[in-house]
Design a protein around this motif. Structure first.
Motif, PDB file in Angstrom:
ATOM      1  N   PRO A  27       0.842  -1.008   0.001  1.00  0.00           N
ATOM      2  CA  PRO A  27      -0.243  -0.141  -0.176  1.00  0.00           C
ATOM      3  C   PRO A  27       1.096   1.491  -0.066  1.00  0.00           C
ATOM      4  CG  PRO A  27      -1.058  -1.464   2.372  1.00  0.00           C
ATOM      5  CD  PRO A  27       1.008  -2.084   1.138  1.00  0.00           C
ATOM      6  N   ALA A  28       0.327   2.443  -0.739  1.00  0.00           N
ATOM      7  CA  ALA A  28       1.179   3.320  -1.134  1.00  0.00           C
ATOM      8  C   ALA A  28       0.292   4.618  -0.490  1.00  0.00           C
ATOM      9  CB  ALA A  28       1.904   3.339  -2.163  1.00  0.00           C
ATOM     10  N   THR A  29       0.466   6.274  -0.024  1.00  0.00           N
ATOM     11  CA  THR A  29      -0.488   7.131   0.362  1.00  0.00           C
ATOM     12  C   THR A  29       0.685   7.990  -0.388  1.00  0.00           C
ATOM     13  OG1 THR A  29      -0.998   6.645   2.782  1.00  0.00           O
ATOM     14  CG2 THR A  29      -1.019   8.612   1.436  1.00  0.00           C
ATOM     15  N   VAL A  30       0.485   8.433  -1.376  1.00  0.00           N
ATOM     16  CA  VAL A  30       1.167   9.365  -1.715  1.00  0.00           C
ATOM     17  C   VAL A  30       0.771  11.411  -1.154  1.00  0.00           C
ATOM     18  CG1 VAL A  30       1.382  10.812  -3.936  1.00  0.00           C
ATOM     19  CG2 VAL A  30       1.257   8.672  -4.376  1.00  0.00           C
ATOM     20  N   TRP A  31       1.430  11.865  -1.237  1.00  0.00           N
ATOM     21  CA  TRP A  31       1.744  13.586  -0.323  1.00  0.00           C
ATOM     22  C   TRP A  31       2.494  14.278  -1.121  1.00  0.00           C
ATOM     23  CZ3 TRP A  31      -1.192  13.341   4.106  1.00  0.00           C
ATOM     24  CH2 TRP A  31      -1.437  11.398   4.844  1.00  0.00           C
TER      25      TRP A  31
END
Length: 86
Positions: A27-31
């Protein structure tokens, strides 16, 4: 479940990194600090390097699932100058 990885920046490198992670089950969260993405170089010339590999950079994008939904114009010749004008 794997821990999410934070990716800082929603530019081409950040989005490609996030897609690579997600495609591999991470899982990845882009900021992104800006409200809009893709405005950093508005009205400025930017080149997607395409002369050191035999394949086209847009074909490489397509292979990893990135569509060229940005404005782009191909060019075949270019003259470069250093800061001294040489």
């Amino acid at each position: 479940m794997r821990s999410a990885v934070d990716v800082v920046g929603a530019g081409p490198a950040g989005l490609a990194a996030a897609k690579t992670l997600v495609d591999n089950g991470v899982p990845a969260t882009v900021w992104e600090r800006h409200r809009d993405v893709g405005t950093r170089f508005h009205d400025d010339f930017q080149g997607l390097e395409n002369w050191t590999t035999p394949s086209d950079v847009l074909d490489e994008f397509a292979e990893v699932g990135i569509a060229p939904t940005f404005e782009h114009v191909p060019f075949r010749e270019c003259v470069f100058f250093d800061p001294a004008g040489r």
